[in-house]
Write a protein that holds these residues in place. Structure first.
Motif, PDB file in Angstrom:
ATOM      1  N   LEU A  53     -16.347  -6.274  -4.123  1.00  0.00           N
ATOM      2  CA  LEU A  53     -15.354  -7.370  -5.079  1.00  0.00           C
ATOM      3  C   LEU A  53     -15.580  -7.615  -3.455  1.00  0.00           C
ATOM      4  O   LEU A  53     -14.828  -8.868  -3.218  1.00  0.00           O
ATOM      5  CB  LEU A  53     -14.305  -6.745  -4.951  1.00  0.00           C
ATOM      6  N   TRP A  54     -15.459  -6.823  -2.587  1.00  0.00           N
ATOM      7  CA  TRP A  54     -15.197  -7.085  -0.789  1.00  0.00           C
ATOM      8  C   TRP A  54     -15.894  -8.590  -0.045  1.00  0.00           C
ATOM      9  O   TRP A  54     -15.057  -9.185   0.306  1.00  0.00           O
ATOM     10  CB  TRP A  54     -15.359  -6.408  -0.054  1.00  0.00           C
ATOM     11  N   LYS A  55     -17.120  -8.404  -0.871  1.00  0.00           N
ATOM     12  CA  LYS A  55     -17.808  -9.607  -0.723  1.00  0.00           C
ATOM     13  C   LYS A  55     -17.529 -10.790  -0.971  1.00  0.00           C
ATOM     14  O   LYS A  55     -17.303 -12.254  -0.696  1.00  0.00           O
ATOM     15  CB  LYS A  55     -19.112  -9.756  -0.605  1.00  0.00           C
ATOM     16  N   GLU A  56     -17.473 -10.562  -2.457  1.00  0.00           N
ATOM     17  CA  GLU A  56     -17.141 -11.825  -3.518  1.00  0.00           C
ATOM     18  C   GLU A  56     -15.834 -12.447  -3.094  1.00  0.00           C
ATOM     19  O   GLU A  56     -15.978 -13.991  -3.436  1.00  0.00           O
ATOM     20  CB  GLU A  56     -16.764 -10.999  -4.609  1.00  0.00           C
ATOM     21  N   LYS A  57     -14.511 -11.507  -3.512  1.00  0.00           N
ATOM     22  CA  LYS A  57     -13.395 -12.282  -2.698  1.00  0.00           C
ATOM     23  C   LYS A  57     -12.770 -12.522  -1.655  1.00  0.00           C
ATOM     24  O   LYS A  57     -11.599 -13.175  -0.712  1.00  0.00           O
ATOM     25  CB  LYS A  57     -12.403 -11.605  -3.040  1.00  0.00           C
ATOM     26  N   GLY A  58     -14.271 -12.223  -0.721  1.00  0.00           N
ATOM     27  CA  GLY A  58     -13.848 -12.660   1.093  1.00  0.00           C
ATOM     28  C   GLY A  58     -12.979 -12.040   1.753  1.00  0.00           C
ATOM     29  O   GLY A  58     -11.786 -12.268   2.287  1.00  0.00           O
ATOM     30  N   LEU A  59     -12.542 -10.143   1.050  1.00  0.00           N
ATOM     31  CA  LEU A  59     -11.862  -9.393   1.577  1.00  0.00           C
ATOM     32  C   LEU A  59     -11.537  -9.035   3.452  1.00  0.00           C
ATOM     33  O   LEU A  59     -12.839  -8.995   3.965  1.00  0.00           O
ATOM     34  CB  LEU A  59     -12.063  -8.009   0.870  1.00  0.00           C
ATOM     35  N   LYS A  60     -10.692  -9.138   4.199  1.00  0.00           N
ATOM     36  CA  LYS A  60     -11.313  -8.284   4.945  1.00  0.00           C
ATOM     37  C   LYS A  60     -10.907  -6.233   4.841  1.00  0.00           C
ATOM     38  O   LYS A  60     -10.064  -6.048   4.268  1.00  0.00           O
ATOM     39  CB  LYS A  60      -9.229  -8.659   6.316  1.00  0.00           C
TER      40      LYS A  60
ATOM     41  N   VAL B 211      -5.577  -8.580   0.579  1.00  0.00           N
ATOM     42  CA  VAL B 211      -4.426  -7.787   2.051  1.00  0.00           C
ATOM     43  C   VAL B 211      -5.715  -6.816   2.536  1.00  0.00           C
ATOM     44  O   VAL B 211      -6.870  -6.332   1.437  1.00  0.00           O
ATOM     45  CB  VAL B 211      -3.159  -7.077   1.019  1.00  0.00           C
ATOM     46  N   PRO B 212      -5.719  -7.349   3.766  1.00  0.00           N
ATOM     47  CA  PRO B 212      -6.826  -5.993   4.112  1.00  0.00           C
ATOM     48  C   PRO B 212      -6.654  -4.680   3.756  1.00  0.00           C
ATOM     49  O   PRO B 212      -5.615  -3.918   2.526  1.00  0.00           O
ATOM     50  CB  PRO B 212      -6.424  -5.585   5.929  1.00  0.00           C
ATOM     51  N   THR B 213      -8.099  -4.241   2.609  1.00  0.00           N
ATOM     52  CA  THR B 213      -8.408  -3.193   1.760  1.00  0.00           C
ATOM     53  C   THR B 213      -9.733  -2.127   2.926  1.00  0.00           C
ATOM     54  O   THR B 213     -10.412  -2.173   2.680  1.00  0.00           O
ATOM     55  CB  THR B 213      -8.805  -3.040   0.456  1.00  0.00           C
ATOM     56  N   THR B 214      -9.327  -0.608   3.286  1.00  0.00           N
ATOM     57  CA  THR B 214      -9.938   0.172   3.116  1.00  0.00           C
ATOM     58  C   THR B 214     -10.319   0.772   1.748  1.00  0.00           C
ATOM     59  O   THR B 214     -10.157   0.180   0.875  1.00  0.00           O
ATOM     60  CB  THR B 214      -9.304   1.619   4.614  1.00  0.00           C
ATOM     61  N   GLY B 215     -11.315   1.810   1.942  1.00  0.00           N
ATOM     62  CA  GLY B 215     -12.022   2.167   0.792  1.00  0.00           C
ATOM     63  C   GLY B 215     -13.368   3.050   1.164  1.00  0.00           C
ATOM     64  O   GLY B 215     -12.989   3.611   2.103  1.00  0.00           O
ATOM     65  N   GLU B 216     -15.064   3.404   0.335  1.00  0.00           N
ATOM     66  CA  GLU B 216     -15.882   4.102   0.236  1.00  0.00           C
ATOM     67  C   GLU B 216     -16.864   3.221   0.101  1.00  0.00           C
ATOM     68  O   GLU B 216     -16.269   1.949  -0.567  1.00  0.00           O
ATOM     69  CB  GLU B 216     -15.287   5.108   0.040  1.00  0.00           C
TER      70      GLU B 216
END
Length: 346
Positions: free
Chosen positions: A275-282, A262-267
């Motif tokens: 992981l963001w790039k690998e999983k195609g996150l928003k 799911v859409p996830t914020t972070g640092e």
């Protein structure tokens, strides 16, 4: 404050200029804040100085990297004849132990103390005592309540939380069920990020906070916490994570449970960005620069040298999103696998 800016050492200037936000502005001083010229500094203190680094804990990689910037800056200042020794302590997460360490530095009559506070209020008395005894005190990242310091240096944690929450509202169209992941309770950066998010959440009642959690800034406990929350909550539309390792733990928990991301914020933690790039996150992220530690040492020495320094140094927040994440990841091999991008290089 031009004397302060123009005197920055070559090594620290490289750190600052390499930062994504600092490329636009070297330093931004909070509007209306009076200078704390030589505040706390009394007595006959002359270079080379002894600096105390009162760390709350050293386990997280962010802390290790921060200490690296401090030791690198001290090395440069030693070459310049401005620093003699660096005293380092590790309170292992215990605010009372940190108080004892700072008291030991006071007893040793160090010239300056640089500190990340393990508690926003528990350290006030010992910090004030250091100031009263003429020791330069520079507080960064997690801040104390007392203003009896030479300077405070930080990003705007309230802005951090508010901007993350606004992104989540935009992603979900103002409606949905979200989980909030916070850092440790009682730590100012964690508490302030959460406080910053609240007005945005209040203004968007369609965004329902179904639960939230506090964990240390490490992937394993964050993953464990999110795993428990996933079992208890079959419907989650977004994760408002207010720390990079927390975000990585969340993504891994979703993957382990076979749940759609799911859409996830972070640092700017390397593992989260990968992981963001690998999983195609928003995704959305910002950063708490590690070089705040180096800047704090520099600031303390400038104050000891009789220079004007600002009472508060506000460091701008960069934004990492889908349009910029690739340029951050292009240098992934330069950073620890579980670490944060040291300079936010682009």
């Amino acid at each position: 404050m031009k004397n302060f800016e123009n005197g920055i050492s070559a090594s620290l200037r490289r750190h600052l200029l390499a930062g994504a936000a600092a490329a636009a502005a070297l330093l931004v001083f909070s509007a209306g804040t009076a200078s704390a010229a030589a505040n706390c500094i009394k007595g006959d203190r002359k270079a080379p100085y002894t600096i105390g680094w009162a760390n709350i804990y050293s386990v997280p990689t962010w802390m290790k990297q921060t200490e690296g910037t401090i030791t690198a800056e001290v090395k440069e200042l030693k070459k310049a004849g401005l620093v003699k020794d660096l005293m380092i302590t590790d309170a292992q997460g215990n605010a009372q132990t940190q108080i004892q360490h700072i008291q030991s530095m006071i007893d040793a009559n160090v010239d300056a103390i640089v500190v990340i506070a393990g508690s926003s209020n528990a350290l006030d008395r010992v910090i004030s005592d250091a100031c009263d005894k003429g020791i330069a005190v520079v507080n960064f990242d997690s801040l104390v309540n007392t203003d009896k310091v030479t300077a405070k240096i930080n990003t705007d944690s309230n802005e951090w939380g508010a901007t993350a929450a606004k992104w989540m509202v935009s992603q979900l169209g103002g409606k949905g069920k979200i989980i909030i992941m916070n850092g440790p309770a009682g730590i100012s950066v964690s508490d302030d990020r959460r406080k910053g998010a609240q007005p945005v959440l209040d203004a968007n009642p369609g965004l329902q906070v179904i639960t939230e959690t506090n964990t240390e800034y490490n992937v394993a406990p964050a993953q464990e916490a999110m795993t428990s929350l996933l079992f208890a909550n079959p419907e989650i539309d977004g994760v408002l994570s207010l720390g990079g390792a927390l975000s990585a733990g969340s993504v891994l928990a979703f993957e382990r449970q076979g749940r759609d991301q799911v859409p996830t914020t972070g640092e700017n933690a390397r593992q989260f960005l990968e992981l963001w790039k690998e999983k195609g996150l928003k995704g959305w992220a910002t950063m708490q620069p590690n070089w705040l530690g180096a800047l704090s040492v520099y600031t303390a020495v400038q104050a000891l040298e009789g220079k004007d320094v600002p009472a508060f140094v506000k460091v701008p927040l960069p934004v990492i999103d889908d349009s910029t994440i690739g340029s951050y990841l292009a240098r992934a091999d330069k950073f620890p696998a579980d670490g944060l991008y040291l300079l936010g290089l682009r």
